[in-house]
Design a protein around this motif. Structure first.
Motif, PDB file in Angstrom:
ATOM      1  N   ASP A   1       5.466   2.400  -4.700  1.00 54.51           N
ATOM      2  CA  ASP A   1       5.776   2.357  -6.122  1.00 54.51           C
ATOM      3  C   ASP A   1       6.892   1.337  -6.242  1.00 54.51           C
ATOM      4  O   ASP A   1       8.067   1.677  -6.114  1.00 54.51           O
ATOM      5  CB  ASP A   1       6.212   3.736  -6.615  1.00 54.51           C
ATOM      6  CG  ASP A   1       6.582   3.739  -8.081  1.00 54.51           C
ATOM      7  OD1 ASP A   1       6.093   2.868  -8.821  1.00 54.51           O
ATOM      8  OD2 ASP A   1       7.371   4.617  -8.487  1.00 54.51           O
TER       9      ASP A   1
ATOM     10  N   GLU B   1       0.826  -1.199   0.000  1.00 56.98           N
ATOM     11  CA  GLU B   1       0.000   0.000   0.000  1.00 56.98           C
ATOM     12  C   GLU B   1       0.872   1.265   0.000  1.00 56.98           C
ATOM     13  O   GLU B   1       1.769   1.416   0.817  1.00 56.98           O
ATOM     14  CB  GLU B   1      -0.919   0.019   1.226  1.00 56.98           C
ATOM     15  CG  GLU B   1      -1.945   1.137   1.155  1.00 56.98           C
ATOM     16  CD  GLU B   1      -2.972   1.037   2.271  1.00 56.98           C
ATOM     17  OE1 GLU B   1      -3.429   2.100   2.698  1.00 56.98           O
ATOM     18  OE2 GLU B   1      -3.283  -0.088   2.689  1.00 56.98           O
ATOM     19  N   GLY B   2       0.591   2.143  -0.973  1.00 59.75           N
ATOM     20  CA  GLY B   2       1.349   3.387  -1.088  1.00 59.75           C
ATOM     21  C   GLY B   2       2.740   3.211  -1.662  1.00 59.75           C
ATOM     22  O   GLY B   2       3.521   4.153  -1.684  1.00 59.75           O
TER      23      GLY B   2
END
Length: 181
Positions: A161, A158-159
């Motif tokens: 890259d 989550e969150g």
């Protein structure tokens, strides 16, 4: 040191004794005699060090033949570290265990032979160290797909890259992996 068994037999979380004061801390990260008394009579032949920025996913690597056992730890930053059981004779074949390793918690993780191993960096400038029981043999290196739904690793993405090498993007599925006896 405190040794914590995982939900899959084999991998272990190792919590070393840390002696700290206002100057900093001291800990033994490896002591052959103490580890042998704890059931880890190991002969390490290679040490590795990788540095990664946040969001780098490395894995899930294994060598077959010439498997490697790995004692891993983080000296700067943090990772979510994962081992997947690739022993066909194991009732836990294809199951995984994960643990957060960080410079702050000073935990170590023992990943025995017969497991795929990988990690996701949770912070920039993460320094990951590992001792290996066998030398790197590129001709025997394989990669289990990090996102294989049959394994179902619950990466903390989550969150993130995430960044993955070209080699790791084309890992083999669990159904097609040449595991261990």
């Amino acid at each position: 040191m405190n040794i914590v068994e995982c939900t899959i037999p084999g991998p272990l979380i190792i919590e070393p004794k840390v002696f700290g004061d206002e100057r900093g801390f001291f800990m033994e990260s490896w002591n052959a005699g103490l580890f042998a008394k704890a059931g880890l009579d190991l002969n390490f032949v290679q040490d590795n060090h990788s540095r990664s920025r946040k969001g780098v996913l490395r894995g899930m690597h294994f060598q077959n033949p010439a498997p490697q056992g790995k004692l891993v730890r983080v000296v700067n930053g943090a990772v979510f570290d994962v081992a997947v059981d690739l022993r066909h004779s194991s009732p836990n074949f294809g199951k995984w265990v994960g643990v957060e390793l960080s410079a702050a918690n000073k935990r170590m993780f023992w990943v025995p032979e017969g497991f795929a191993h990988g990690f996701l960096t949770l912070e920039d400038d993460t320094d990951f160290l590992y001792k290996c029981t066998s030398t790197y043999a590129p001709q025997h290196e394989h990669s289990l797909a990090w996102d294989d739904p049959d394994v179902g690793i619950d990466w903390p993405l989550e969150g993130m890259d995430i960044q993955i090498s070209a080699k790791d993007k084309v890992g083999t599925s669990l159904a097609n992996v040449e595991g261990f006896a």
